[in-house]
Design an enzyme around this catalytic site. Sequence first.
Site, PDB file in Angstrom:
ATOM      1  N   THR A  16       0.862  -1.171   0.000  1.00  5.70           N
ATOM      2  CA  THR A  16       0.000   0.000   0.000  1.00  5.70           C
ATOM      3  C   THR A  16       0.903   1.225   0.000  1.00  5.70           C
ATOM      4  OG1 THR A  16      -1.582  -1.232   1.329  1.00  5.70           O
ATOM      5  CG2 THR A  16      -1.883   1.153   1.204  1.00  5.70           C
ATOM      6  N   ASP A  17       0.734   2.089  -0.986  1.00  8.54           N
ATOM      7  CA  ASP A  17       1.514   3.326  -1.046  1.00  8.54           C
ATOM      8  C   ASP A  17       0.757   4.424  -0.315  1.00  8.54           C
ATOM      9  OD1 ASP A  17       3.379   2.074  -2.678  1.00  8.54           O
ATOM     10  OD2 ASP A  17       2.472   2.792  -4.542  1.00  8.54           O
ATOM     11  N   GLY A  43       3.200  -2.515  -5.257  1.00  9.14           N
ATOM     12  CA  GLY A  43       3.881  -3.803  -5.094  1.00  9.14           C
ATOM     13  C   GLY A  43       4.078  -4.367  -6.488  1.00  9.14           C
ATOM     14  N   GLY A  45       4.654  -7.335  -7.700  1.00  5.14           N
ATOM     15  CA  GLY A  45       3.924  -8.550  -8.067  1.00  5.14           C
ATOM     16  C   GLY A  45       2.487  -8.232  -8.440  1.00  5.14           C
ATOM     17  N   ALA A  46       1.807  -7.523  -7.549  1.00  2.00           N
ATOM     18  CA  ALA A  46       0.402  -7.192  -7.783  1.00  2.00           C
ATOM     19  C   ALA A  46       0.255  -6.317  -9.027  1.00  2.00           C
ATOM     20  CB  ALA A  46      -0.164  -6.478  -6.559  1.00  2.00           C
ATOM     21  N   ASN A 189      15.600  -3.833 -15.766  1.00  2.00           N
ATOM     22  CA  ASN A 189      15.836  -2.503 -16.328  1.00  2.00           C
ATOM     23  C   ASN A 189      17.333  -2.182 -16.287  1.00  2.00           C
ATOM     24  OD1 ASN A 189      16.461  -1.485 -13.767  1.00  2.00           O
ATOM     25  ND2 ASN A 189      14.542  -0.361 -13.523  1.00  2.00           N
ATOM     26  N   GLY A 230      12.669   1.801 -25.322  1.00  2.00           N
ATOM     27  CA  GLY A 230      12.111   0.461 -25.522  1.00  2.00           C
ATOM     28  C   GLY A 230      12.893  -0.598 -24.782  1.00  2.00           C
ATOM     29  N   ASP A 253       4.193  10.294 -15.775  1.00  2.00           N
ATOM     30  CA  ASP A 253       4.589   9.576 -14.550  1.00  2.00           C
ATOM     31  C   ASP A 253       4.994   8.162 -14.965  1.00  2.00           C
ATOM     32  OD1 ASP A 253       4.815   8.262 -12.141  1.00  2.00           O
ATOM     33  OD2 ASP A 253       2.790   8.720 -11.431  1.00  2.00           O
ATOM     34  N   ASP A 259       6.536  -2.565 -14.596  1.00  2.00           N
ATOM     35  CA  ASP A 259       5.543  -3.574 -14.215  1.00  2.00           C
ATOM     36  C   ASP A 259       4.472  -3.724 -15.295  1.00  2.00           C
ATOM     37  OD1 ASP A 259       6.877  -4.007 -11.832  1.00  2.00           O
ATOM     38  OD2 ASP A 259       5.641  -2.581 -10.711  1.00  2.00           O
TER      39      ASP A 259
HETATM   40  N1  LIG Z   1       8.966   7.943 -22.161  1.00  2.00           N
HETATM   41  C1  LIG Z   1       8.594   6.730 -22.624  1.00  2.00           C
HETATM   42  N2  LIG Z   1       8.106   6.616 -23.866  1.00  2.00           N
HETATM   43  C2  LIG Z   1       7.708   5.419 -24.354  1.00  2.00           C
HETATM   44  N3  LIG Z   1       7.791   4.282 -23.663  1.00  2.00           N
HETATM   45  C3  LIG Z   1       8.276   4.322 -22.414  1.00  2.00           C
HETATM   46  C4  LIG Z   1       8.711   5.540 -21.825  1.00  2.00           C
HETATM   47  N4  LIG Z   1       9.148   5.254 -20.573  1.00  2.00           N
HETATM   48  C5  LIG Z   1       8.987   3.919 -20.395  1.00  2.00           C
HETATM   49  N5  LIG Z   1       8.468   3.353 -21.498  1.00  2.00           N
HETATM   50  C6  LIG Z   1       8.118   1.931 -21.691  1.00  2.00           C
HETATM   51  O1  LIG Z   1       8.132   1.304 -20.425  1.00  2.00           O
HETATM   52  C7  LIG Z   1       9.066   0.230 -20.416  1.00  2.00           C
HETATM   53  C8  LIG Z   1       9.682   0.113 -19.055  1.00  2.00           C
HETATM   54  O2  LIG Z   1      10.337   1.340 -18.727  1.00  2.00           O
HETATM   55  P1  LIG Z   1      11.672   1.365 -17.887  1.00  2.00           P
HETATM   56  O3  LIG Z   1      12.759   0.692 -18.622  1.00  2.00           O
HETATM   57  O4  LIG Z   1      11.874   2.772 -17.464  1.00  2.00           O
HETATM   58  O5  LIG Z   1      11.264   0.416 -16.666  1.00  2.00           O
HETATM   59  P2  LIG Z   1      11.471   0.660 -15.103  1.00  2.00           P
HETATM   60  O6  LIG Z   1      12.698   1.463 -14.905  1.00  2.00           O
HETATM   61  O7  LIG Z   1      11.405  -0.667 -14.467  1.00  2.00           O
HETATM   62  O8  LIG Z   1      10.191   1.498 -14.771  1.00  2.00           O
HETATM   63  P3  LIG Z   1       9.815   2.184 -13.399  1.00  2.00           P
HETATM   64  O9  LIG Z   1       9.718   3.632 -13.764  1.00  2.00           O
HETATM   65  O10 LIG Z   1       8.517   1.580 -13.087  1.00  2.00           O
HETATM   66  O11 LIG Z   1      10.903   1.846 -12.409  1.00  2.00           O
HETATM   67  C9  LIG Z   1      10.051   0.543 -21.515  1.00  2.00           C
HETATM   68  O12 LIG Z   1      10.654  -0.641 -21.998  1.00  2.00           O
HETATM   69  C10 LIG Z   1       9.132   1.189 -22.546  1.00  2.00           C
HETATM   70  O13 LIG Z   1       8.451   0.195 -23.255  1.00  2.00           O
HETATM   71  C1  LIG Z   2      14.800   0.192 -12.240  1.00  2.00           C
HETATM   72  O1  LIG Z   2      13.829  -0.330 -11.353  1.00  2.00           O
HETATM   73  C2  LIG Z   2      14.066   0.026 -10.000  1.00  2.00           C
HETATM   74  C3  LIG Z   2      13.010  -0.663  -9.188  1.00  2.00           C
HETATM   75  O2  LIG Z   2      13.304  -2.004  -9.142  1.00  2.00           O
HETATM   76  C4  LIG Z   2      13.997   1.536  -9.841  1.00  2.00           C
HETATM   77  O3  LIG Z   2      14.258   1.891  -8.500  1.00  2.00           O
HETATM   78  C5  LIG Z   2      15.023   2.173 -10.746  1.00  2.00           C
HETATM   79  O4  LIG Z   2      14.889   3.578 -10.693  1.00  2.00           O
HETATM   80  C6  LIG Z   2      14.814   1.708 -12.185  1.00  2.00           C
HETATM   81  N1  LIG Z   2      15.896   2.187 -13.028  1.00  2.00           N
HETATM   82  C7  LIG Z   2      15.711   2.918 -14.114  1.00  2.00           C
HETATM   83  C8  LIG Z   2      16.922   3.297 -14.883  1.00  2.00           C
HETATM   84  O5  LIG Z   2      14.592   3.255 -14.486  1.00  2.00           O
END
Ligand SMILES: Nc1ncnc2c1ncn2[C@@H]1O[C@H](COP(=O)(O)OP(=O)(O)OP(=O)(O)O)[C@@H](O)[C@H]1O
Ligand SMILES: *[C@@H]1O[C@H](CO)[C@@H](O)[C@H](O)[C@H]1NC(C)=O
Length: 312
Positions: A16-17, A43, A45-46, A189, A230, A253, A259
């Site tokens: 829960t955030d 979360g 997983g969810a 990532n 991507g 955002d 996820d």
């Molecule tokens: N600005 C963007 N424009 C288009 N696609 C995006 C953008 N940001 C993220 N994505 C999509 O979301 C996917 C996951 O993004 P990212 O690699 O930032 O994952 P993450 O770092 O795990 O995300 P999070 O912000 O939840 O930590 C990317 O592979 C892409 O498909």
């Molecule tokens: C990758 O995911 C983690 C959460 O597991 C997050 O804290 C981190 O900012 C992400 N990294 C990038 C480059 O988006």
Amino acid sequence: MMEEAFDVVVVGSCMTDLVSQTPRLPKAGETIHGHKFFIGFGGKGANQCIQAARLGVKTTMICKVGKDFFGDAYIQNFKDNNVSTDFVWQTSDAATGAASITVNDAGENAIVIVAGANMLLGGDELQKALPAIRKAKVLVCQLEINPQTSLQALQMARDNKVKTVFNPAPAIPDLDYNFYKVSDVFCCNESEAELLTGFSVNNVEGAHRASQELLSRGCGAVILTLGPQGCVVLKAQEKTSTHVPSTAVAAVDTTGAGDSFIGALAFYLAVHPTMTLEEMAGRANQVASVSVQTSGTQTSFPFRQDLPAKLF
Ligand SMILES: Nc1ncnc2c1ncn2[C@@H]1O[C@H](COP(=O)(O)OP(=O)(O)OP(=O)(O)O)[C@@H](O)[C@H]1O
Ligand SMILES: *[C@@H]1O[C@H](CO)[C@@H](O)[C@H](O)[C@H]1NC(C)=O
Ligand SMILES: *[C@@H]1O[C@H](CO)[C@@H](O)[C@H](O)[C@H]1NC(C)=O
């Protein structure tokens, strides 16, 4: 009685955030006034399970929440999203996982995570859920629960020829190599890939090298997500990875984008098992790119009817 079969089974976390927006972050011992507060469901997983469900597959979540207000609310959230709660356990021994998040007007944050009940999910619960794991098409795990539970779940899926997706998030250094061996798709990532390999991953070239290193540790395929760029996809027996670009969009955002991507990937693996992994990744990019265009985590995840028919 005929046991129900689920396409996608996620073994993972519920959080829960509790989010407060403030002019600045408080100092030790200080009380300040914020201008907005909201509660969100999160979360990893969810989140991943709910994204898969919204695309239209039968899903179940294997997880543990507290026997408390937030646990009850989370169970209702799963029901509202058509996620089965047959394997959602409630415990009195810990509170539902919570993240207290303070965000200042500059967008900086301070976060306290208490994993709570998530850490009490273990082998006993996995055994009870074995009938569902056996019949699944895809099982997905992350690292927001006890890593031994994740590894055991992946191993159970592998033993039953169920496809496995592992998202090593949040990454831990010196990840047990057995995680690679039981992963059909290892999806992380940039920062996670850096931590796991020690290579710097700030462009497609770096992602190619890191994915080769991760693949060499024994997984079936690697997908490394690259935000607006991507992802890259590397399959066993291939020398170089393929860059699968995303159409970059103006992000509002990005919380939960990874996820959304993984939930979509699990959906395609379950529904289109013969599609190439590159094609699935391209479509998952499109799903995730929708999620970054509105605020919130699960609130930003698209439903099937919001997306072009060609994605299905
Ligand atoms: N600005 C963007 N424009 C288009 N696609 C995006 C953008 N940001 C993220 N994505 C999509 O979301 C996917 C996951 O993004 P990212 O690699 O930032 O994952 P993450 O770092 O795990 O995300 P999070 O912000 O939840 O930590 C990317 O592979 C892409 O498909
Ligand atoms: C990758 O995911 C983690 C959460 O597991 C997050 O804290 C981190 O900012 C992400 N990294 C990038 C480059 O988006
Ligand atoms: C849940 O499933 C029902 C029946 O299949 C459907 O009518 C409903 O729109 C779904 N709800 C969500 C939130 O996906």
